[in-house]
Design an enzyme around this catalytic site. Structure first.
Site, PDB file in Angstrom:
ATOM      1  N   SER A  33      56.149   5.343   4.414  1.00 43.11           N
ATOM      2  CA  SER A  33      56.095   4.749   3.963  1.00 43.11           C
ATOM      3  C   SER A  33      57.344   4.604   3.183  1.00 43.11           C
ATOM      4  O   SER A  33      58.324   5.593   3.112  1.00 43.11           O
ATOM      5  CB  SER A  33      55.552   5.838   2.686  1.00 43.11           C
ATOM      6  OG  SER A  33      53.906   5.879   3.202  1.00 43.11           O
ATOM      7  N   HIS A  65      52.049   0.608   6.265  1.00 43.24           N
ATOM      8  CA  HIS A  65      52.460   0.981   7.603  1.00 43.24           C
ATOM      9  C   HIS A  65      52.476   0.480   9.023  1.00 43.24           C
ATOM     10  O   HIS A  65      50.955  -0.286   8.782  1.00 43.24           O
ATOM     11  CB  HIS A  65      51.415   2.951   7.763  1.00 43.24           C
ATOM     12  CG  HIS A  65      51.974   3.574   7.152  1.00 43.24           C
ATOM     13  ND1 HIS A  65      51.157   5.123   7.128  1.00 43.24           N
ATOM     14  CD2 HIS A  65      51.678   3.146   5.503  1.00 43.24           C
ATOM     15  CE1 HIS A  65      51.664   5.922   6.018  1.00 43.24           C
ATOM     16  NE2 HIS A  65      51.896   4.941   5.049  1.00 43.24           N
ATOM     17  N   ARG A  86      53.619   5.023  11.973  1.00 40.85           N
ATOM     18  CA  ARG A  86      52.831   6.647  12.698  1.00 40.85           C
ATOM     19  C   ARG A  86      51.191   6.717  12.217  1.00 40.85           C
ATOM     20  O   ARG A  86      50.792   6.555  11.485  1.00 40.85           O
ATOM     21  CB  ARG A  86      53.036   8.549  11.968  1.00 40.85           C
ATOM     22  CG  ARG A  86      53.314   8.316  10.140  1.00 40.85           C
ATOM     23  CD  ARG A  86      54.177   8.879  10.167  1.00 40.85           C
ATOM     24  NE  ARG A  86      55.734   9.916  10.139  1.00 40.85           N
ATOM     25  CZ  ARG A  86      56.486  10.292   9.213  1.00 40.85           C
ATOM     26  NH1 ARG A  86      56.057   9.284   8.533  1.00 40.85           N
ATOM     27  NH2 ARG A  86      57.237  10.617   9.818  1.00 40.85           N
ATOM     28  N   THR A  87      50.349   8.090  12.902  1.00 38.58           N
ATOM     29  CA  THR A  87      49.551   8.818  12.864  1.00 38.58           C
ATOM     30  C   THR A  87      49.207   9.445  12.303  1.00 38.58           C
ATOM     31  O   THR A  87      50.148  10.560  12.115  1.00 38.58           O
ATOM     32  CB  THR A  87      48.420   8.925  13.376  1.00 38.58           C
ATOM     33  OG1 THR A  87      48.258   7.524  15.337  1.00 38.58           O
ATOM     34  CG2 THR A  87      47.694   9.656  13.382  1.00 38.58           C
ATOM     35  N   HIS A  88      48.348  10.423  10.796  1.00 40.76           N
ATOM     36  CA  HIS A  88      48.423  11.173   9.674  1.00 40.76           C
ATOM     37  C   HIS A  88      47.101  11.924  10.904  1.00 40.76           C
ATOM     38  O   HIS A  88      46.179  11.549  10.342  1.00 40.76           O
ATOM     39  CB  HIS A  88      48.301  10.905   8.508  1.00 40.76           C
ATOM     40  CG  HIS A  88      49.932   9.777   8.155  1.00 40.76           C
ATOM     41  ND1 HIS A  88      49.634   8.425   8.492  1.00 40.76           N
ATOM     42  CD2 HIS A  88      50.690  10.199   7.773  1.00 40.76           C
ATOM     43  CE1 HIS A  88      51.533   8.182   7.982  1.00 40.76           C
ATOM     44  NE2 HIS A  88      51.265   9.137   7.324  1.00 40.76           N
ATOM     45  N   GLU A 187      48.206  16.153  -4.171  1.00 39.99           N
ATOM     46  CA  GLU A 187      47.612  16.983  -4.970  1.00 39.99           C
ATOM     47  C   GLU A 187      47.247  16.847  -5.947  1.00 39.99           C
ATOM     48  O   GLU A 187      47.222  15.368  -7.091  1.00 39.99           O
ATOM     49  CB  GLU A 187      48.847  17.964  -4.893  1.00 39.99           C
ATOM     50  CG  GLU A 187      49.555  18.167  -3.292  1.00 39.99           C
ATOM     51  CD  GLU A 187      50.511  16.927  -2.961  1.00 39.99           C
ATOM     52  OE1 GLU A 187      50.499  15.673  -3.754  1.00 39.99           O
ATOM     53  OE2 GLU A 187      49.384  16.729  -1.984  1.00 39.99           O
ATOM     54  N   ASN A 229      57.588   8.735  -6.046  1.00 42.49           N
ATOM     55  CA  ASN A 229      56.368   8.397  -6.888  1.00 42.49           C
ATOM     56  C   ASN A 229      57.093  10.124  -7.476  1.00 42.49           C
ATOM     57  O   ASN A 229      57.220  11.052  -6.659  1.00 42.49           O
ATOM     58  CB  ASN A 229      55.154   9.116  -6.625  1.00 42.49           C
ATOM     59  CG  ASN A 229      54.527   9.909  -5.804  1.00 42.49           C
ATOM     60  OD1 ASN A 229      54.219   8.656  -4.501  1.00 42.49           O
ATOM     61  ND2 ASN A 229      54.041  10.858  -6.253  1.00 42.49           N
TER      62      ASN A 229
HETATM   63  I1  8IG Z   1      53.937   8.100  -0.457  1.00 42.23           I
HETATM   64  O1  8IG Z   1      52.943  12.379  -4.670  1.00 42.23           O
HETATM   65  C1  8IG Z   1      53.444   9.596  -0.684  1.00 42.23           C
HETATM   66  N1  8IG Z   1      53.133  10.415  -0.353  1.00 42.23           N
HETATM   67  N2  8IG Z   1      50.862  14.324  -0.521  1.00 42.23           N
HETATM   68  N3  8IG Z   1      52.208  13.636  -2.398  1.00 42.23           N
HETATM   69  C2  8IG Z   1      51.647  13.580  -1.074  1.00 42.23           C
HETATM   70  N4  8IG Z   1      51.811  12.176  -0.110  1.00 42.23           N
HETATM   71  C3  8IG Z   1      52.364  11.738  -1.072  1.00 42.23           C
HETATM   72  C4  8IG Z   1      53.068  12.093  -2.345  1.00 42.23           C
HETATM   73  C5  8IG Z   1      52.329  12.461  -3.369  1.00 42.23           C
HETATM   74  N5  8IG Z   1      53.771  10.423  -2.551  1.00 42.23           N
END
Ligand code: 8IG
Length: 266
Positions: A33, A65, A86-88, A187, A229
């Site tokens: 990302s 993506h 990618r695959t998550h 989270e 972020n």
């Molecule tokens: I872009 O704040 C991205 N991916 N787990 N937490 C998690 N994954 C993320 C975050 C985040 N920002």
């Protein structure tokens, strides 16, 4: 479909080498990302194949993506496979599809892989758009790509040699420990405090399973997170996917210069 296995990675590698008519590749990069703009600065583009056209891959689904494998000749003359998506693990298809690209790259000859991602940052000094080298990881997915009693060593999983090369390109790069949560929800602030308490600096939803598979396949790994972020509770504002996309857009030139400088040295 049936799960892609190591054998399917051998097939996918043969298909990609055949598609591009090259005997092997030298390295691979996975763009996470916020990293997509960096794709255009890495060298001479030799072509692209939709991942879904190669054995064992399915097209990724998340906005922002991509889903191509591009072949690039770097200024140093190396052949680099660039995965634009990618695959998550949170997609729920299990671990095998998550690591299929990594295994395919290794089967095609890559000896080093650069895994990038977008993530949340725990250090308030890391403003959105800051790239951070991954020094180590904590895998909270409860999953692993390793099968059977294979006691894989993960000391220095994130190559100190490659991290030093990255710092030659950009001496201002910080390092941190990446904590992978399963996602797809971000989270809670309490989970972010837990990540800090166990030694984490970055929180995300990718990379650790790929790193494990890459180390099992014998590749050197460089992990680079883009802090898109502040992690939940670190900043007073809620998290938004639009923020992720904007941070990547704004950081694009810096990330492009970083990856371009890096692949010259790989
Ligand atoms: I872009 O704040 C991205 N991916 N787990 N937490 C998690 N994954 C993320 C975050 C985040 N920002």
């Amino acid at each position: 479909m049936t799960q892609p296995s190591a054998d399917t990675a051998t097939e996918a590698a043969a298909a990609l080498l055949n598609y591009f008519a090259v005997p092997r590749i030298d390295l691979a990069l996975v763009l996470g990302s916020g990293w997509s703009q960096a794709a255009d600065s890495l060298g001479e583009p030799l072509g692209a194949v939709p991942l879904a056209d190669l054995p064992g891959f399915e097209a990724p689904v998340v906005a922002g993506h991509g889903g191509d494998l591009r072949l690039i000749r770097t200024s140093a003359g190396k052949l680099a496979a660039l995965f634009t998506g990618r695959t998550h693990f949170y997609e729920g298809r299990g671990v095998e599809p998550v690591v299929h690209g990594v295994r395919t790259a290794a089967a095609a000859g890559a000896t080093a892989i650069v895994l990038t991602n977008g993530c949340g940052g725990l250090n308030p000094a890391w403003l959105p758009g800051t790239p951070v080298l991954i020094r180590d990881h904590i895998n909270l997915t409860g999953a692993t790509p390793v099968r059977g009693a294979t006691f894989l060593d993960l000391t220095d999983a994130y190559s100190p040699r490659l991290r030093a090369l990255a710092r030659e390109v950009d001496p201002s790069l910080d390092e941190g420990v990446y904590v992978q949560f399963r996602g797809p929800q971000y989270e809670t602030p309490a989970e972010v405090r837990m990540a800090a308490a166990i030694g984490g600096d970055l929180v995300g939803m990718s990379t650790t399973l790929e790193t494990i598979a890459a180390r099992e396949a014998g590749m050197e790994v460089l992990g680079i997170s883009l802090v898109t972020n502040a992690a939940a509770g670190i900043s007073p504002t809620p998290l938004a996917h639009a923020e992720v996309i904007e941070a990547g857009r704004a950081a694009g030139p810096r990330l492009g210069a970083l990856l371009a400088g890096l692949v010259e040295k790989l």
